[in-house]
Scaffold this motif. Structure first.
Motif, PDB file in Angstrom:
ATOM      1  N   GLU A   1       5.305  -4.991   7.223  1.00  0.00           N
ATOM      2  CA  GLU A   1       6.620  -4.418   6.929  1.00  0.00           C
ATOM      3  C   GLU A   1       6.446  -2.988   6.454  1.00  0.00           C
ATOM      4  O   GLU A   1       5.450  -2.651   5.806  1.00  0.00           O
ATOM      5  CB  GLU A   1       7.338  -5.237   5.846  1.00  0.00           C
ATOM      6  N   TRP A   2       7.427  -2.148   6.757  1.00  0.00           N
ATOM      7  CA  TRP A   2       7.414  -0.753   6.312  1.00  0.00           C
ATOM      8  C   TRP A   2       8.663  -0.469   5.485  1.00  0.00           C
ATOM      9  O   TRP A   2       9.762  -0.878   5.852  1.00  0.00           O
ATOM     10  CB  TRP A   2       7.373   0.197   7.512  1.00  0.00           C
ATOM     11  N   ARG A   3       8.487   0.233   4.363  1.00  0.00           N
ATOM     12  CA  ARG A   3       9.605   0.654   3.530  1.00  0.00           C
ATOM     13  C   ARG A   3       9.444   2.135   3.206  1.00  0.00           C
ATOM     14  O   ARG A   3       8.351   2.567   2.829  1.00  0.00           O
ATOM     15  CB  ARG A   3       9.655  -0.149   2.222  1.00  0.00           C
ATOM     16  N   SER A   4      10.525   2.897   3.321  1.00  0.00           N
ATOM     17  CA  SER A   4      10.467   4.323   3.000  1.00  0.00           C
ATOM     18  C   SER A   4      11.844   4.797   2.585  1.00  0.00           C
ATOM     19  O   SER A   4      12.865   4.154   2.872  1.00  0.00           O
ATOM     20  CB  SER A   4       9.952   5.132   4.195  1.00  0.00           C
ATOM     21  N   ALA A   5      11.867   5.948   1.917  1.00  0.00           N
ATOM     22  CA  ALA A   5      13.140   6.491   1.444  1.00  0.00           C
ATOM     23  C   ALA A   5      12.968   7.951   1.069  1.00  0.00           C
ATOM     24  O   ALA A   5      11.854   8.414   0.805  1.00  0.00           O
ATOM     25  CB  ALA A   5      13.644   5.701   0.234  1.00  0.00           C
TER      26      ALA A   5
ATOM     27  N   VAL B   1       0.852  -1.188   0.000  1.00  0.00           N
ATOM     28  CA  VAL B   1       0.000   0.000   0.000  1.00  0.00           C
ATOM     29  C   VAL B   1       0.891   1.241   0.000  1.00  0.00           C
ATOM     30  O   VAL B   1       1.750   1.415   0.853  1.00  0.00           O
ATOM     31  CB  VAL B   1      -0.982  -0.002   1.196  1.00  0.00           C
ATOM     32  N   SER B   2       0.673   2.083  -0.991  1.00  0.00           N
ATOM     33  CA  SER B   2       1.464   3.299  -1.172  1.00  0.00           C
ATOM     34  C   SER B   2       0.766   4.466  -0.486  1.00  0.00           C
ATOM     35  O   SER B   2      -0.390   4.778  -0.790  1.00  0.00           O
ATOM     36  CB  SER B   2       1.639   3.588  -2.667  1.00  0.00           C
TER      37      SER B   2
ATOM     38  N   ALA C   1      -2.623 -12.335   3.879  1.00  0.00           N
ATOM     39  CA  ALA C   1      -1.410 -11.928   3.166  1.00  0.00           C
ATOM     40  C   ALA C   1      -0.529 -11.034   4.036  1.00  0.00           C
ATOM     41  O   ALA C   1      -0.984 -10.397   4.984  1.00  0.00           O
ATOM     42  CB  ALA C   1      -1.784 -11.178   1.890  1.00  0.00           C
ATOM     43  N   ARG C   2       0.724 -11.000   3.689  1.00  0.00           N
ATOM     44  CA  ARG C   2       1.654 -10.035   4.260  1.00  0.00           C
ATOM     45  C   ARG C   2       1.317  -8.659   3.690  1.00  0.00           C
ATOM     46  O   ARG C   2       0.916  -8.532   2.535  1.00  0.00           O
ATOM     47  CB  ARG C   2       3.071 -10.458   3.857  1.00  0.00           C
ATOM     48  N   ILE C   3       1.481  -7.605   4.482  1.00  0.00           N
ATOM     49  CA  ILE C   3       1.211  -6.264   3.991  1.00  0.00           C
ATOM     50  C   ILE C   3       2.447  -5.393   4.168  1.00  0.00           C
ATOM     51  O   ILE C   3       3.112  -5.423   5.205  1.00  0.00           O
ATOM     52  CB  ILE C   3      -0.019  -5.639   4.685  1.00  0.00           C
ATOM     53  N   VAL C   4       2.765  -4.648   3.125  1.00  0.00           N
ATOM     54  CA  VAL C   4       3.930  -3.764   3.120  1.00  0.00           C
ATOM     55  C   VAL C   4       3.441  -2.337   2.900  1.00  0.00           C
ATOM     56  O   VAL C   4       2.798  -2.037   1.895  1.00  0.00           O
ATOM     57  CB  VAL C   4       4.927  -4.142   2.001  1.00  0.00           C
TER      58      VAL C   4
ATOM     59  N   ALA D   1       3.911   5.162  11.562  1.00  0.00           N
ATOM     60  CA  ALA D   1       3.086   4.955  12.752  1.00  0.00           C
ATOM     61  C   ALA D   1       1.612   4.823  12.363  1.00  0.00           C
ATOM     62  O   ALA D   1       0.894   3.968  12.914  1.00  0.00           O
ATOM     63  CB  ALA D   1       3.274   6.123  13.720  1.00  0.00           C
ATOM     64  N   GLU D   2       1.157   5.642  11.418  1.00  0.00           N
ATOM     65  CA  GLU D   2      -0.232   5.562  10.960  1.00  0.00           C
ATOM     66  C   GLU D   2      -0.507   4.209  10.307  1.00  0.00           C
ATOM     67  O   GLU D   2      -1.545   3.578  10.556  1.00  0.00           O
ATOM     68  CB  GLU D   2      -0.496   6.689   9.963  1.00  0.00           C
ATOM     69  N   PHE D   3       0.412   3.758   9.479  1.00  0.00           N
ATOM     70  CA  PHE D   3       0.281   2.467   8.802  1.00  0.00           C
ATOM     71  C   PHE D   3       0.219   1.319   9.803  1.00  0.00           C
ATOM     72  O   PHE D   3      -0.697   0.488   9.761  1.00  0.00           O
ATOM     73  CB  PHE D   3       1.453   2.284   7.838  1.00  0.00           C
TER      74      PHE D   3
END
Length: 275
Positions: free
Chosen positions: A88-92, A8-9, A32-35, A74-76
């Motif tokens: 899982e969280w991914r950011s850049a 989810v973007s 499912a796993r959620i990213v 934190a919201e996610f």
């Protein structure tokens, strides 16, 4: 076939409640796993800024980006942690569309909020139209007014081209759990209705071999396609429209067809799109 990883973007410049709710529904339904994913890039300093002052502005903006990304994480996590087991969280600090396209290799399906504005600030949010054409994954576009993933009725907007075939195949897990499925083709000007009927009957038979029962809809008269599509979707009570995404590149800008553009910017229901 099920979805094993949902990505989810999140956007930095608008509420993300709707796409988080829908992504959570999908991940929970398919176990499912959620990213969660988000990115933002620095804007160029004002033309009159230079030297140490320009660097100070850039440093301040970089710090603001880090803070906003932390808030989004934190919201996610707050939204999904009680619904799914694997999070899982991914950011850049990067251009959002480019970053999401790169990371899409880890996902089965992408969920993104709809963008109603004509021009998206590419430094703070991924452009759904860009993701559609570049990610190589199906995209679920979620209007801000949607509160949950409504699969009581799903409409397949059929056109006898490869993009529609890709979309319906990618959407098989969704179609398998939907309570009702309808397949509609709107004949183009000069086309025979009998040909359209043959197309949707073939598709319905193919779905039946996957254990999915679908009705078919082909309007008698040719009319403006997006209006007809909205009317059919409302008539069958569709909570989601599944369609192929059509477009072409011109000077590195994706120019979308009218129906695709309508589904990504103007629709009141979720759109499941593949290119």
């Amino acid at each position: 076939m099920d979805y094993k990883t949902v990505m989810v973007s999140l956007a930095l410049d608008q509420p993300n409640d709707a796409c988080l709710a829908v992504a959570g529904d999908i991940a929970e339904r398919f176990e499912a796993r959620i990213v969660g994913i988000a990115a933002s890039d620095l804007r160029a300093p004002l033309y009159f800024a230079e030297g140490e002052y320009a660097q100070k502005l850039l440093d301040q903006e970089a710090e603001a980006i880090r803070k906003r990304l932390s808030e989004l994480e934190a919201e996610f996590r707050s939204s999904v942690q009680k619904r799914v087991k694997s999070v899982e969280w991914r950011s850049a600090q990067a251009l959002p569309s480019n970053y999401v396209v790169q990371q899409a290799r880890a996902a089965d399906v992408l969920v993104v909020g709809a963008r109603e504005e004509a021009v998206v600030d590419l430094s703070v949010a991924a452009d759904p139209n860009d993701l559609l054409m570049r990610a190589g994954r199906p995209l679920i576009v979620v209007p801000s007014t949607v509160q949950w993933l409504d699969l009581r009725s799903v409409l397949v907007a059929w056109k006898d081209v490869k993009e529609a075939r890709r979309a319906i195949f990618d959407a098989l897990p969704i179609l398998a759990v939907a309570k009702e499925v309808a397949i509609a083709e709107i004949p183009e000007e000069g086309a025979y209705r009998a040909d359209a009927l043959s197309h949707v009957e073939d598709v319905a038979a193919w779905l039946l071999r996957h254990g999915i029962v679908a009705s078919t809809v082909v309007p008698e008269a040719t009319a403006e396609v997006t209006g007809q599509l909205d009317w059919i979707a409302a008539n069958v009570g569709a909570g989601m429209v599944i369609a192929g995404a059509y477009g072409h590149s011109r000077l590195r800008e994706w120019i979308l067809g009218g129906v695709t553009r309508h589904l990504t910017t103007e629709s009141s229901r979720c759109s499941f799109l593949s290119h």
